[in-house]
Enzyme design. Structure first.
Site, short mmCIF file in Angstrom:
data_model
loop_
_atom_site.label_atom_id
_atom_site.label_comp_id
_atom_site.label_asym_id
_atom_site.label_seq_id
_atom_site.Cartn_x
_atom_site.Cartn_y
_atom_site.Cartn_z
N ASN A 43 0.84 -1.20 0.00
CA ASN A 43 0.00 0.00 0.00
C ASN A 43 0.87 1.25 0.00
OD1 ASN A 43 0.67 -0.76 2.69
ND2 ASN A 43 -1.00 0.43 3.54
N GLU A 45 0.25 5.49 0.52
CA GLU A 45 -0.74 6.52 0.87
C GLU A 45 -0.32 7.89 0.37
OE1 GLU A 45 -1.13 5.92 5.11
OE2 GLU A 45 -2.27 4.06 4.77
N ASN A 46 -1.18 8.86 0.63
CA ASN A 46 -0.94 10.21 0.15
C ASN A 46 -1.47 11.21 1.17
OD1 ASN A 46 -1.75 12.72 -1.69
ND2 ASN A 46 -0.29 11.48 -2.82
N CYS A 54 -4.23 0.40 -2.31
CA CYS A 54 -4.04 -0.83 -1.53
C CYS A 54 -2.94 -1.70 -2.14
CB CYS A 54 -5.32 -1.65 -1.50
SG CYS A 54 -6.67 -0.87 -0.61
N GLU A 56 -3.02 -4.85 -2.74
CA GLU A 56 -3.52 -5.80 -3.74
C GLU A 56 -3.58 -5.16 -5.12
OE1 GLU A 56 -4.71 -5.00 -0.82
OE2 GLU A 56 -6.00 -6.54 0.04
N CYS A 90 -10.72 -3.85 -3.87
CA CYS A 90 -9.71 -4.81 -4.34
C CYS A 90 -10.34 -6.13 -4.74
CB CYS A 90 -8.64 -5.01 -3.28
SG CYS A 90 -7.59 -3.55 -3.11
#
Ligand code: THU
Length: 127
Positions: A43, A45-46, A54, A56, A90
């Site tokens: 994963n 993030e921002n 994610c 996956e 996902c």
């Protein structure tokens, strides 16, 4: 099962590179394609929170960019929880690339658990 142990180890390896400074929830995933290749994802993030990707979907993207569009299994690991099942988004993305069905491999008390994607996403949508 030996294959799945390897797949889970790759997912664990991927989780160490998770970029999750906002949630501190590390996830790693590894997909096994029908041709036997494996592709890892984590994963990321921002600071604009909703843009998190994610593990996956990161792994699926890695497979796609390498010309692999048929997925047989996915291992998912988080050091933060047992049985880190894929989120709804996902599940739908994995469903797009299933090879009949997909084995979803998680870890519970240090043991592998295998769940079919068709169980996690019944009556799925496709065009
Ligand atoms: N996350 C995943 O990577 N996979 C999932 O199936 C569930 C959630 C990530 C997204 C976000 O970076 C963090 O976990 C917390 O939601």
């Amino acid at each position: 099962m030996a294959d799945y142990n390897n797949l889970m180890n790759l997912a664990k390896e991927a989780s160490t590179n998770a970029y999750c400074k906002y949630s501190n929830f590390k996830v790693g995933a590894c997909v096994l394609t029908s041709s036997g290749q494996t592709f890892k994802g984590c994963n990321f993030e921002n600071s604009s929170y909703g843009l998190a990707i994610c593990a996956e979907r990161c792994a699926v993207g890695a497979a796609i960019v390498n010309g692999e569009t048929s997925i047989r299994a996915v291992a998912i690991y988080s050091p933060n929880t047992d049985n880190c099942y894929p989120c709804g988004a996902c599940r739908q993305v994995l469903n797009e690339f299933k090879d009949g069905d997909i084995d979803v491999i998680t870890e519970e008390n240090g043991e592998l658990k295998i769940t079919k994607l068709s169980y996690l996403l019944p009556e799925s949508f496709s065009l």
